[in-house]
Design a protein around this motif. Structure first.
Motif, mmCIF file in Angstrom:
data_model
loop_
_atom_site.group_PDB
_atom_site.id
_atom_site.type_symbol
_atom_site.label_atom_id
_atom_site.label_comp_id
_atom_site.label_asym_id
_atom_site.label_seq_id
_atom_site.Cartn_x
_atom_site.Cartn_y
_atom_site.Cartn_z
ATOM 1 N N CYS A 16 0.859 -1.169 0.000
ATOM 2 C CA CYS A 16 0.000 0.000 0.000
ATOM 3 C C CYS A 16 0.906 1.232 0.000
ATOM 4 N N ALA A 17 0.512 2.276 -0.725
ATOM 5 C CA ALA A 17 1.340 3.470 -0.804
ATOM 6 C C ALA A 17 0.466 4.715 -0.807
ATOM 7 N N ALA A 18 1.006 5.785 -0.239
ATOM 8 C CA ALA A 18 0.295 7.063 -0.165
ATOM 9 C C ALA A 18 1.062 8.132 -0.900
ATOM 10 N N ARG A 19 0.320 8.952 -1.612
ATOM 11 C CA ARG A 19 0.920 10.059 -2.353
ATOM 12 C C ARG A 19 0.564 11.337 -1.597
ATOM 13 N N SER A 20 1.331 11.601 -0.536
ATOM 14 C CA SER A 20 0.970 12.707 0.347
ATOM 15 C C SER A 20 1.055 14.059 -0.335
ATOM 16 N N GLY A 21 1.778 14.109 -1.462
ATOM 17 C CA GLY A 21 1.912 15.375 -2.174
ATOM 18 C C GLY A 21 0.810 15.651 -3.168
ATOM 19 N N GLY A 22 -0.147 14.729 -3.280
ATOM 20 C CA GLY A 22 -1.192 14.941 -4.264
ATOM 21 C C GLY A 22 -2.408 14.082 -4.018
ATOM 22 N N GLY A 23 -3.556 14.576 -4.468
ATOM 23 C CA GLY A 23 -4.789 13.847 -4.240
ATOM 24 C C GLY A 23 -5.225 12.987 -5.397
ATOM 25 N N TYR A 24 -4.430 12.977 -6.461
ATOM 26 C CA TYR A 24 -4.819 12.237 -7.652
ATOM 27 C C TYR A 24 -3.795 11.149 -7.961
ATOM 28 N N VAL A 25 -4.306 10.063 -8.502
ATOM 29 C CA VAL A 25 -3.489 8.879 -8.723
ATOM 30 C C VAL A 25 -2.401 9.139 -9.766
ATOM 31 N N ASP A 26 -1.248 8.576 -9.508
ATOM 32 C CA ASP A 26 -0.165 8.501 -10.476
ATOM 33 C C ASP A 26 0.261 7.040 -10.519
ATOM 34 N N THR A 27 0.495 6.516 -11.698
ATOM 35 C CA THR A 27 0.866 5.100 -11.794
ATOM 36 C C THR A 27 2.335 4.843 -11.517
ATOM 37 N N SER A 28 3.115 5.893 -11.369
ATOM 38 C CA SER A 28 4.543 5.739 -11.090
ATOM 39 C C SER A 28 4.777 5.626 -9.595
ATOM 40 N N GLY A 29 5.478 4.612 -9.202
ATOM 41 C CA GLY A 29 5.769 4.423 -7.792
ATOM 42 C C GLY A 29 6.571 5.554 -7.182
ATOM 43 N N SER A 30 7.345 6.236 -7.996
ATOM 44 C CA SER A 30 8.175 7.331 -7.483
ATOM 45 C C SER A 30 7.335 8.520 -7.015
ATOM 46 N N SER A 31 6.064 8.546 -7.371
ATOM 47 C CA SER A 31 5.180 9.630 -6.938
ATOM 48 C C SER A 31 4.609 9.396 -5.547
ATOM 49 N N TYR A 32 4.856 8.225 -4.986
ATOM 50 C CA TYR A 32 4.326 7.881 -3.668
ATOM 51 C C TYR A 32 5.461 7.931 -2.658
ATOM 52 N N ASP A 33 5.237 8.605 -1.550
ATOM 53 C CA ASP A 33 6.326 8.821 -0.601
ATOM 54 C C ASP A 33 6.164 8.067 0.712
ATOM 55 N N ILE A 34 5.041 7.415 0.902
ATOM 56 C CA ILE A 34 4.833 6.642 2.125
ATOM 57 C C ILE A 34 4.416 5.233 1.713
ATOM 58 N N TRP A 35 5.112 4.235 2.272
ATOM 59 C CA TRP A 35 4.888 2.841 1.888
ATOM 60 C C TRP A 35 4.687 1.977 3.125
ATOM 61 N N GLY A 36 3.870 0.965 2.961
ATOM 62 C CA GLY A 36 3.724 -0.023 4.008
ATOM 63 C C GLY A 36 4.828 -1.055 3.934
ATOM 64 N N GLN A 37 4.772 -2.006 4.863
ATOM 65 C CA GLN A 37 5.810 -3.039 4.925
ATOM 66 C C GLN A 37 5.532 -4.195 3.972
ATOM 67 N N GLY A 38 4.326 -4.254 3.463
ATOM 68 C CA GLY A 38 3.961 -5.292 2.507
ATOM 69 C C GLY A 38 3.282 -6.478 3.156
ATOM 70 N N THR A 39 2.440 -7.133 2.371
ATOM 71 C CA THR A 39 1.802 -8.373 2.808
ATOM 72 C C THR A 39 1.930 -9.375 1.668
ATOM 73 N N ARG A 40 2.271 -10.594 2.017
ATOM 74 C CA ARG A 40 2.578 -11.586 0.980
ATOM 75 C C ARG A 40 1.319 -12.327 0.558
ATOM 76 N N VAL A 41 1.173 -12.463 -0.753
ATOM 77 C CA VAL A 41 0.079 -13.242 -1.338
ATOM 78 C C VAL A 41 0.687 -14.354 -2.176
ATOM 79 N N THR A 42 0.279 -15.559 -1.882
ATOM 80 C CA THR A 42 0.743 -16.712 -2.638
ATOM 81 C C THR A 42 -0.461 -17.446 -3.191
ATOM 82 N N VAL A 43 -0.462 -17.645 -4.502
ATOM 83 C CA VAL A 43 -1.568 -18.325 -5.164
ATOM 84 C C VAL A 43 -1.047 -19.626 -5.755
ATOM 85 N N SER A 44 -1.574 -20.716 -5.275
ATOM 86 C CA SER A 44 -1.133 -22.020 -5.771
ATOM 87 C C SER A 44 -2.042 -22.480 -6.910
ATOM 88 N N SER A 45 -1.460 -23.262 -7.794
ATOM 89 C CA SER A 45 -2.232 -23.740 -8.966
ATOM 90 C C SER A 45 -2.971 -25.027 -8.658
#
Length: 125
Positions: A96-125
């Motif tokens: 999850c990421a927050a773009r504290s400098g703007g209220g509109y979505v940007d698809t570039s990760g470099s536009s987001y300045d706050i990040w979570g630690q991540g959660t792992r998703v594993t999908v088995s076949s």
């Protein structure tokens, strides 16, 4: 303390659903664009979905369009990612990421300045 905390990841089978949650400790959450990204082993971080500050605009990368839905609850400082019809290719760490400098979505990760630690998703076949 400014932080994002993801939850909801896990091990599922192909075709199953998961809902990821992101709890945001941000003073200005209601005016901040939020995004979900993922990173699979050996691959670059990938934009998945974003939502504007008021929830009126949502954006998805083609690979998840029609399967994933991003939403937010500004009263609870929460962002969600509903993932349906999961595939083994969806296996990754989801951020999850927050773009504290703007209220509109940007698809570039470099536009987001706050990040979570991540959660792992594993999908088995």
């Amino acid at each position: 303390q400014v932080q994002l905390v993801e939850s909801g990841g896990g091990l599922v089978q192909a075709g199953d659903s998961l809902r990821l949650s992101c709890a945001a400790s941000l003073r200005n959450f209601g005016t901040t664009a939020m995004g979900w990204f993922r990173q699979a082993p050996g691959q670059e971080r990938e934009f998945l979905a974003g939502i504007n500050w008021g929830g009126g605009g949502t954006y998805y990368t083609d690979s998840v369009k029609g399967r994933f839905t991003i939403s937010r609850d500004n009263a609870k400082n929460m962002v969600y990612l509903q993932m349906n019809s999961l595939k083994p290719d969806d296996t990754a760490v989801y951020y999850c990421a927050a773009r504290s400098g703007g209220g509109y979505v940007d698809t570039s990760g470099s536009s987001y300045d706050i990040w979570g630690q991540g959660t792992r998703v594993t999908v088995s076949s």
